[in-house]
Design a protein around this motif. Structure first.
Motif, short mmCIF file in Angstrom:
data_model
loop_
_atom_site.label_atom_id
_atom_site.label_comp_id
_atom_site.label_asym_id
_atom_site.label_seq_id
_atom_site.Cartn_x
_atom_site.Cartn_y
_atom_site.Cartn_z
N ALA A 99 13.86 -1.58 6.99
CA ALA A 99 12.56 -2.25 7.09
C ALA A 99 12.78 -3.76 7.21
CB ALA A 99 11.71 -1.94 5.86
N PRO A 100 11.99 -4.46 8.05
CA PRO A 100 12.15 -5.92 8.19
C PRO A 100 11.98 -6.64 6.86
CG PRO A 100 10.73 -5.03 9.91
CD PRO A 100 10.96 -3.93 8.94
N ASP A 101 11.06 -6.17 6.03
CA ASP A 101 10.81 -6.75 4.71
C ASP A 101 10.79 -5.61 3.71
OD1 ASP A 101 9.82 -7.88 2.38
OD2 ASP A 101 8.47 -9.25 3.44
N VAL A 102 11.92 -5.40 3.04
CA VAL A 102 12.04 -4.24 2.13
C VAL A 102 11.06 -4.35 0.97
CG1 VAL A 102 13.59 -3.01 0.55
CG2 VAL A 102 14.45 -3.84 2.75
N ARG A 103 10.87 -5.57 0.43
CA ARG A 103 9.94 -5.69 -0.70
C ARG A 103 8.51 -5.36 -0.26
NH1 ARG A 103 10.66 -7.59 -5.64
NH2 ARG A 103 12.57 -8.68 -5.07
N LYS A 104 8.13 -5.80 0.92
CA LYS A 104 6.79 -5.49 1.41
C LYS A 104 6.63 -3.99 1.61
CE LYS A 104 3.56 -6.65 5.15
NZ LYS A 104 3.38 -7.42 6.40
N ALA A 105 7.68 -3.33 2.14
CA ALA A 105 7.63 -1.88 2.32
C ALA A 105 7.56 -1.16 0.97
CB ALA A 105 8.86 -1.42 3.10
N TRP A 106 8.29 -1.71 -0.02
CA TRP A 106 8.25 -1.14 -1.38
C TRP A 106 6.85 -1.26 -1.97
CZ3 TRP A 106 11.17 1.41 -5.02
CH2 TRP A 106 10.78 1.30 -6.35
N LYS A 107 6.23 -2.43 -1.83
CA LYS A 107 4.89 -2.64 -2.37
C LYS A 107 3.86 -1.75 -1.68
CE LYS A 107 5.82 -6.05 -5.27
NZ LYS A 107 5.70 -5.86 -6.76
#
Length: 504
Positions: A442-450
Motif C-alpha cells: 500500500a502507498p500509505d500503510v498507516r492510512k490502509a491500516w486506519k
C-alpha cells in the motif's frame, strides 16, 4: 356437547382422540374431519363426550412425543372415561410398544375402544387383542413401507441434483410468475402464493452468501458477518433474525457450491446455480470446523489486543482483557486470571500498531505474505476429491453386499477420509486470502491500516505478531515517561529469524 343418555338411562363417558401425521397447510382440516365423524358416532351410540384429544401434524410412527395422547392415557388411568373413540385404530397407535401399553390400561380400567372405520375393538378378549395386534402390525408395515418409498424418492432426487422440497433455502427461489393454491395457517382460508424456481439464485441473498465467504476467508469472524446481515436487514426465509447458528449453517451448506447431498453425504452436482466456487466452500468449511479457530465469547471486543495479548506474569499463559478495575480512570489490559497490575490500553495498542505499520512499510514486506495458491492444481485437487468420495461410496456398497468385512470397510474408509481431509486442506489454501494482502504494498500503510475495521486489524495482529505483557518497572523511564515499553515483548510469527523487539 349435549349429553345423550343410553336406553338404560345411564351416562357413558367417552373421549375422542384424533391425529394426523402431516398437516401441510396448518389448517387442521384433517383432524377436524376426524372429530366430526367421531362425534357423530358418539351421538348415534348415546355416549357423553367429556373431552377431545388432538395431536395435529404428529406421526405415531416417527416416535415423537404425542402430548394429548399421553394426557388421554393419564385420564383413562384416573377413571376419566370408559370409551375411547377414534376415526381408525391406526390413529391411536402404529407401534407395538404403544399398543401393549394401551391394552394394559384398557384391561385394568375397563375401557372399550370404538372406531368410525373399523368398528368396535374388543380388547377384553384374546381374539380382540389378537385382532388389534394384527392391525397394528399391518399399520407398522404400511408406515415403514411409506417411509422407505419417501426416502428412496428423496435419494433419487438428490442424485439427480433436483430440489428435494422443504423450506426455501436462503439464496434461492426466484418467482416464476405463476401461482399455486395454499391455505393461510392463521385463517384457514385458501390463498394464491407465487411459485418459486429453486434452481435460480436470488441476487441480493446470493451476494450476502458470497460476502460471508469473503469475510471469513479474509480473517474476519462469523459474528461480524451475522452483524453485517442484521445491518443490511436480511432475515431467514421464515422471516426471523439470522443468529450465529443460522449463519453458520448457511455458510456450511454444500448447496452453496452446487453440491447435492443425501443424508449428509455428497452424491453429485445440483441443477441449481452455485453461489460460490467449490474451493471457496471447502475453505470456509475448513475455517469453521477448525478446532483451533479463535472466537470472541460475549460482547464484541473494542480494543485491538483483547483476548489476544498474553499475560507475562510468571508462567501464566492466559490472555488479557481491558477493564477499569482497581480504581483506575483509564482502561488497561489485565490478565483474565486477575493477576495484579494493568497496562494502559491506548498506549499498548498504539505501540503495537506502530510496530505493524513500520514492519509492513519496509521494502521486503512482501516476503511476509503466505505462499500463494499458484503452485496448486485446483482442478486436479477437485477431481481427486471426487474420486475419493466415489471410493467411499463403493466401499459402502461392497460392505452392504457382504463382499468385504467390517475391518476392511473401516480401514478403507479411514484411509480415504484422511486423504480427503488433506485434499480439502489444499483446496482451502487455494481460496483463503492472507489478511496482510491489503496492507503489503500500500502507498500509505498507516492510512490502509486506519481504513480497516477493528476485526480486520485484529486478524492482521493474530497473523503477524505475538504480544506478551510483562510486569512494568516502577518509577520514571529513561525517556521521562512512566510507561515501560520494554515490558511489552513481541515476536514476529512470520519472520522467525527476526529478533524480538523490546522497547522503542
Amino acid at each position: 356437547m349435549k349429553t345423550t343418555k343410553t336406553p338404560a338411562g345411564q351416562r357413558t363417558r367417552a373421549v375422542i382422540y384424533v391425529r394426523i401425521s402431516q398437516d401441510r397447510t396448518g389448517a387442521h382440516l384433517g383432524v377436524d374431519r376426524q372429530r366430526e365423524d367421531c362425534q357423530a358416532l358418539a351421538e348415534r351410540s348415546g355416549w357423553d363426550v367429556v373431552e377431545v384429544y388432538v395431536d395435529n401434524d404428529i406421526s405415531a410412527y416417527s416416535g415423537k412425543k404425542r402430548p394429548d395422547y399421553r394426557r388421554m392415557l393419564q385420564g383413562l388411568s384416573e377413571g376419566g372415561a370408559t370409551v375411547v373413540i377414534a376415526w381408525h385404530n391406526d390413529r391411536l397407535h402404529r407401534s407395538p410398544t404403544e399398543l401393549e401399553e394401551y391394552i394394559d390400561i384398557s384391561e385394568r380400567h375397563g375401557v372399550s375402544t370404538h372406531t368410525v372405520q373399523a368398528g368396535h375393538l374388543d380388547l377384553s378378549t384374546p381374539s380382540g387383542r389378537m385382532t388389534a395386534r394384527i392391525h397394528g402390525a399391518v399399520a407398522r408395515h404400511e408406515s415403514e413401507h411409506k417411509a422407505e418409498r419417501v426416502a428412496r424418492a428423496r435419494q433419487q432426487k438428490a442424485i439427480a441434483g433436483e430440489w428435494g422440497g422443504g423450506i426455501r433455502p436462503f439464496g434461492w427461489g426466484v418467482p416464476t410468475g405463476e401461482t399455486k393454491a395454499a391455505t393461510d395457517k392463521k385463517t384457514g382460508e385458501e390463498v394464491r402464493i407465487p411459485v418459486l424456481d429453486m434452481n435460480k439464485a436470488v441476487p441480493e441473498e446470493a451476494a450476502a452468501i458470497e460476502q460471508g465467504h469473503e469475510m471469513l476467508l479474509s480473517g474476519q469472524s462469523l459474528k461480524s458477518w451475522v452483524r453485517w446481515l442484521a445491518d443490511k436487514g436480511f432475515l431467514t426465509p421464515r422471516g426471523n433474525p439470522i443468529g450465529h447458528v443460522e449463519g453458520r449453517d448457511m455458510l456450511m451448506r454444500p448447496r452453496n457450491a452446487g453440491i447435492a447431498v443425501y443424508k449428509g453425504e455428497e452424491v453429485g452436482t445440483g441443477l441449481w446455480q452455485p453461489l460460490v466456487p467449490v474451493e471457496k466452500h471447502r475453505a470456509v468449511v475448513a475455517v469453521l470446523m477448525d478446532p483451533n479457530r479463535r472466537t470472541s465469547p460475549g460482547s464484541t471486543p473494542k480494543w485491538l489486543g483483547s483476548l489476544i495479548y498474553r499475560c507475562g506474569i510468571a508462567d501464566c499463559t492466559a490472555t488479557t482483557r481491558v477493564t477499569k478495575a482497581g480504581g483506575s480512570k483509564r482502561p488497561g489490559y489485565r490478565c483474565l486470571t486477575n493477576h495484579g497490575g494493568a497496562r494502559r490500553a491506548d498506549k499498548v495498542d498504539q505501540y503495537v500498531e506502530d510496530l505493524i505499520v513500520e514492519r509492513l512499510s519496509r521494502p521486503d514486506a512482501a516476503d511476509l505474505l503466505a505462499p500463494g495458491p499458484d503452485d496448486l492444481d485446483v482442478t486436479g485437487l477437485q477431481q481427486e476429491s471426487e474420486a475419493i468420495r466415489r471410493r467411499l461410496t463403493d466401499l459402502a456398497a461392497l460392505f452392504g453386499a457382504g463382499q468385504i468385512s467390517m475391518v476392511q470397510f473401516t480401514e478403507g474408509s479411514d484411509v480415504a477420509r484422511a486423504q480427503l481431509k488433506g485434499v480439502n486442506q489444499q483446496l482451502a489454501r487455494a481460496a483463503t486470502r492472507d489478511p496482510l494482502v491489503s496492507l503489503v504494498g500500500a502507498p500509505d500503510v498507516r492510512k490502509a491500516w486506519k481504513a480497516m475495521d477493528l476485526e480486520q486489524q485484529r486478524s492482521v495482529l493474530r497473523t503477524l505478531l505475538e504480544v506478551v505483557i510483562r510486569p512494568a518497572r516502577p518509577g520514571r523511564m529513561p525517556d521521562g515517561s512512566y510507561f515501560d515499553y520494554q515490558a511489552i515483548e513481541t515476536r514476529w510469527k512470520r519472520e522467525p529469524h527476526f529478533s524480538a523487539i523490546s522497547g522503542r
